[in-house]
Design an enzyme around this catalytic site. Sequence first.
Site, PDB file in Angstrom:
ATOM      1  N   TYR A 105      -1.910  -1.143  10.513  1.00 25.15           N
ATOM      2  CA  TYR A 105      -1.926  -1.391   9.061  1.00 25.15           C
ATOM      3  C   TYR A 105      -0.607  -0.936   8.426  1.00 25.15           C
ATOM      4  CZ  TYR A 105      -3.794  -1.223   4.245  1.00 25.15           C
ATOM      5  OH  TYR A 105      -4.018  -1.404   2.896  1.00 25.15           O
ATOM      6  N   SER A 119       0.876  -1.176   0.000  1.00 25.45           N
ATOM      7  CA  SER A 119       0.000   0.000   0.000  1.00 25.45           C
ATOM      8  C   SER A 119       0.911   1.222   0.000  1.00 25.45           C
ATOM      9  CB  SER A 119      -0.836  -0.001   1.282  1.00 25.45           C
ATOM     10  OG  SER A 119      -1.521   1.222   1.469  1.00 25.45           O
ATOM     11  N   LYS A 173       2.222  -3.105   6.439  1.00 28.32           N
ATOM     12  CA  LYS A 173       2.531  -2.855   5.024  1.00 28.32           C
ATOM     13  C   LYS A 173       4.016  -2.466   4.837  1.00 28.32           C
ATOM     14  CE  LYS A 173      -1.520  -3.863   3.340  1.00 28.32           C
ATOM     15  NZ  LYS A 173      -1.705  -5.040   2.467  1.00 28.32           N
TER      16      LYS A 173
HETATM   17  N1  LIG Z   1      -8.652  -0.268  -0.934  1.00 30.87           N
HETATM   18  C1  LIG Z   1      -7.588   0.498  -0.716  1.00 30.87           C
HETATM   19  O1  LIG Z   1      -7.688   1.728  -0.597  1.00 30.87           O
HETATM   20  C2  LIG Z   1      -6.229  -0.143  -0.624  1.00 30.87           C
HETATM   21  C3  LIG Z   1      -5.111   0.690  -0.718  1.00 30.87           C
HETATM   22  C4  LIG Z   1      -3.853   0.116  -0.640  1.00 30.87           C
HETATM   23  C5  LIG Z   1      -3.714  -1.252  -0.467  1.00 30.87           C
HETATM   24  N2  LIG Z   1      -4.835  -2.033  -0.368  1.00 30.87           N
HETATM   25  C6  LIG Z   1      -4.631  -3.471  -0.182  1.00 30.87           C
HETATM   26  O2  LIG Z   1      -5.278  -4.171  -1.238  1.00 30.87           O
HETATM   27  C7  LIG Z   1      -5.527  -5.508  -0.808  1.00 30.87           C
HETATM   28  C8  LIG Z   1      -6.939  -5.901  -1.199  1.00 30.87           C
HETATM   29  O3  LIG Z   1      -7.857  -5.157  -0.412  1.00 30.87           O
HETATM   30  P1  LIG Z   1      -9.148  -4.449  -1.051  1.00 30.87           P
HETATM   31  O4  LIG Z   1      -8.936  -3.002  -0.936  1.00 30.87           O
HETATM   32  O5  LIG Z   1      -9.485  -5.036  -2.345  1.00 30.87           O
HETATM   33  O6  LIG Z   1     -10.236  -4.819   0.085  1.00 30.87           O
HETATM   34  P2  LIG Z   1     -11.510  -5.782   0.049  1.00 30.87           P
HETATM   35  O7  LIG Z   1     -11.947  -5.868   1.484  1.00 30.87           O
HETATM   36  O8  LIG Z   1     -12.486  -5.308  -0.961  1.00 30.87           O
HETATM   37  O9  LIG Z   1     -10.900  -7.179  -0.412  1.00 30.87           O
HETATM   38  C9  LIG Z   1     -10.064  -7.938   0.436  1.00 30.87           C
HETATM   39  C10 LIG Z   1     -10.385  -9.414   0.242  1.00 30.87           C
HETATM   40  O10 LIG Z   1      -9.522 -10.167   1.119  1.00 30.87           O
HETATM   41  C11 LIG Z   1     -10.305 -11.169   1.744  1.00 30.87           C
HETATM   42  N3  LIG Z   1      -9.694 -11.556   3.028  1.00 30.87           N
HETATM   43  C12 LIG Z   1      -9.701 -10.862   4.190  1.00 30.87           C
HETATM   44  N4  LIG Z   1      -9.083 -11.558   5.143  1.00 30.87           N
HETATM   45  C13 LIG Z   1      -8.647 -12.704   4.567  1.00 30.87           C
HETATM   46  C14 LIG Z   1      -7.934 -13.823   5.053  1.00 30.87           C
HETATM   47  N5  LIG Z   1      -7.550 -13.917   6.330  1.00 30.87           N
HETATM   48  N6  LIG Z   1      -7.648 -14.830   4.191  1.00 30.87           N
HETATM   49  C15 LIG Z   1      -8.047 -14.763   2.900  1.00 30.87           C
HETATM   50  N7  LIG Z   1      -8.743 -13.736   2.389  1.00 30.87           N
HETATM   51  C16 LIG Z   1      -9.039 -12.707   3.222  1.00 30.87           C
HETATM   52  C17 LIG Z   1     -11.675 -10.544   1.923  1.00 30.87           C
HETATM   53  O11 LIG Z   1     -12.701 -11.514   2.102  1.00 30.87           O
HETATM   54  C18 LIG Z   1     -11.820  -9.756   0.618  1.00 30.87           C
HETATM   55  O12 LIG Z   1     -12.435 -10.545  -0.385  1.00 30.87           O
HETATM   56  C19 LIG Z   1      -5.239  -5.535   0.681  1.00 30.87           C
HETATM   57  O13 LIG Z   1      -3.979  -6.119   0.923  1.00 30.87           O
HETATM   58  C20 LIG Z   1      -5.227  -4.068   1.058  1.00 30.87           C
HETATM   59  O14 LIG Z   1      -4.453  -3.826   2.198  1.00 30.87           O
HETATM   60  C21 LIG Z   1      -6.071  -1.517  -0.447  1.00 30.87           C
END
Ligand SMILES: NC(=O)c1ccc[n+]([C@@H]2O[C@H](COP(=O)([O-])OP(=O)(O)OC[C@H]3O[C@@H](n4cnc5c(N)ncnc54)[C@H](O)[C@@H]3O)[C@@H](O)[C@H]2O)c1
Length: 281
Positions: A156, A143, A160
């Site tokens: 978090y 992230s 990260k």
């Molecule tokens: N959305 C943002 O703004 C953002 C920004 C930077 C990084 N990220 C990163 O992107 C990645 C995806 O997140 P997202 O934003 O799509 O969120 P999201 O919540 O839409 O998707 C995350 C998915 O991970 C699954 N999950 C959660 N815990 C789990 C576990 N223990 N085992 C297996 N699956 C699990 C959830 O069920 C979900 O389907 C994450 O690593 C998040 O930290 C997101």
Amino acid sequence: MKLKAGQVAVITGAGSGIGEALAHACASRGMHVVAADIERNAAERTATALRVHGGKTLAVAVNVAHRDEVQHLAERTRQAFGECHLLCNNAGVSINRPVAECSAADWEWVWSVNVTGITHAIEAFMPMLKRQNAASHIINTASMAGLVPLPGFGAYVASKYAVVGLSEVLHQELAGSSIGVSILCPGVVDTRIFASERNRFDRSEGLAHTQADTDAHHSGSMETDFDDTYSRMLSPQKVAEITLAAVEKEHLYVATHPEWLALFKQRSDTIESVFGGSIAH
Ligand SMILES: NC(=O)c1ccc[n+]([C@@H]2O[C@H](COP(=O)([O-])OP(=O)(O)OC[C@H]3O[C@@H](n4cnc5c(N)ncnc54)[C@H](O)[C@@H]3O)[C@@H](O)[C@H]2O)c1
């Protein structure tokens, strides 16, 4: 690594958001996709939706924090496809809580998914990646919070930063091999990350969180004092396209939100200035 039809992508957190979008982006290139998620229904929904692209799909329910379940994911992949060309360690969760207020259970949960989930996958898949003749690539989702500190998101951010660190080392250690590494560092993306607690679990009864903890953070809202500049939200589809393009160019860092450079520079300039000071003594 060139992405081609017939290659196999394994994507954790494929049931929602960035993982789901990566799954579609891979499938639309004719790749076969293993959609893994802690939410079995969400993984199956994604796998079913991908069939329009014509490739093979497999849905696997996995909690990435559990080593045996990730080993099982690798074994299911090996049985179904024999190889893995793109491993997207994407599952992740977030807590919006000041460091001083984070409980042991908060730290345990965030770390176990965001960091240990990735180390479990590296351990489980590395033998297959090393054994197979074809090249492969690992994308670890960090992230912008892995490059700059964000008040209110200490657990978090810490997780990260760890993802960035372990991925940088992995990249150096695998230099010259057939396995590439990229670190995905998005800013804000329009997903369900701020409702992460929907999938919260406790590994140890001694670290149980209270229902109040969950209620207080289950709204899915984003309570931050981000400047507007840093709140620009990208679609997960756009992030997925940028990410796959970066993999094809063998980029280590994948930055999707260029406006965050100013914040990154603030941090790196501060660190750099301290080095200058120590040389002077
Ligand atoms: N959305 C943002 O703004 C953002 C920004 C930077 C990084 N990220 C990163 O992107 C990645 C995806 O997140 P997202 O934003 O799509 O969120 P999201 O919540 O839409 O998707 C995350 C998915 O991970 C699954 N999950 C959660 N815990 C789990 C576990 N223990 N085992 C297996 N699956 C699990 C959830 O069920 C979900 O389907 C994450 O690593 C998040 O930290 C997101």
